[in-house]
Motif scaffolding. Structure first.
Motif, PDB file in Angstrom:
ATOM      1  N   GLN A  26       0.983  -1.260  -0.117  1.00 39.65           N
ATOM      2  CA  GLN A  26       0.051   0.013  -0.089  1.00 39.65           C
ATOM      3  C   GLN A  26       0.904   1.228  -0.048  1.00 39.65           C
ATOM      4  N   ASN A  28       3.545   1.501  -1.476  1.00 43.75           N
ATOM      5  CA  ASN A  28       4.016   1.745  -2.744  1.00 43.75           C
ATOM      6  C   ASN A  28       3.340   2.678  -3.639  1.00 43.75           C
ATOM      7  N   THR A  29       2.013   3.124  -3.307  1.00 38.48           N
ATOM      8  CA  THR A  29       1.215   3.981  -3.934  1.00 38.48           C
ATOM      9  C   THR A  29       1.004   5.265  -3.310  1.00 38.48           C
ATOM     10  N   SER A  30       0.719   5.126  -1.956  1.00 36.19           N
ATOM     11  CA  SER A  30       0.663   6.468  -1.417  1.00 36.19           C
ATOM     12  C   SER A  30       1.611   7.280  -0.803  1.00 36.19           C
ATOM     13  N   ARG A  33       5.791   7.794  -4.270  1.00 35.82           N
ATOM     14  CA  ARG A  33       5.179   8.100  -5.787  1.00 35.82           C
ATOM     15  C   ARG A  33       6.198   8.303  -6.897  1.00 35.82           C
TER      16      ARG A  33
END
Length: 166
Positions: A26, A28-30, A33
């Protein structure tokens, strides 16, 4: 049949590992970036390609008692070259180089994550810690600081002993 305490504990550890893996994915996206490849390009990191110039061809093959054949002989120092005259010496040099590769890659990943966490901390501070979302901002700031603190820790991996000299 009733489960033993060890089985319950094993299942709990597996659940914890799965939850940790899901939290890391999680992030890795929040939090992370920017692409890792962009980090490499911007910071002019060379990676660990030079390590493989030392290993050369057939570095993984220990079935014959031959030494190491580096792709670029200038990359390997003289002591390692003389020590790697047979398959055992070759294996020891390969182990040493691969340890360096792991250390280099781990440092690169840690530096990338630390820089991204610092960028998110700056974003939270710029957005302001007052107003209706101040508690959520403070919680996010504390979470990011804890992540940064965890990246500063050293991790110890245990390997079997390879040195036999007493």
């Amino acid at each position: 049949m009733r489960k033993s305490w060890a089985e319950y504990k094993r299942e709990a550890r597996k659940r914890e590992r799965d939850e940790q893996l899901a939290r890391e994915r999680q992030l890795n996206t929040s939090v992370f970036r920017k692409a890792f490849s962009d980090f490499f390009k911007e910071d002019n990191r060379t990676g660990f390609g030079s390590h493989y110039l030392i290993l050369g061809s057939k570095w993984w093959d220990f079935s014959e008692d031959d030494g190491i054949e580096p792709l670029d002989p200038s990359e390997i120092d003289e002591d390692d070259q003389t020590a790697a005259f047979n398959s055992l010496g070759k294996a020891e040099v390969v182990l040493s180089v691969l340890e360096d590769v792991v250390d280099t890659l781990a440092r690169d990943i840690s530096d990338f994550k630390r820089s991204e966490i610092e960028a998110r901390i700056d974003e939270v501070k710029r957005s302001g810690l007052t107003g209706p979302n101040s508690k959520a901002s403070l919680d996010e700031l504390e979470r990011l600081k804890k992540m940064r603190h965890n990246l500063n820790k050293r991790v110890r991996r245990t390997l079997p002993q390879t040195k036999a000299a007493g």
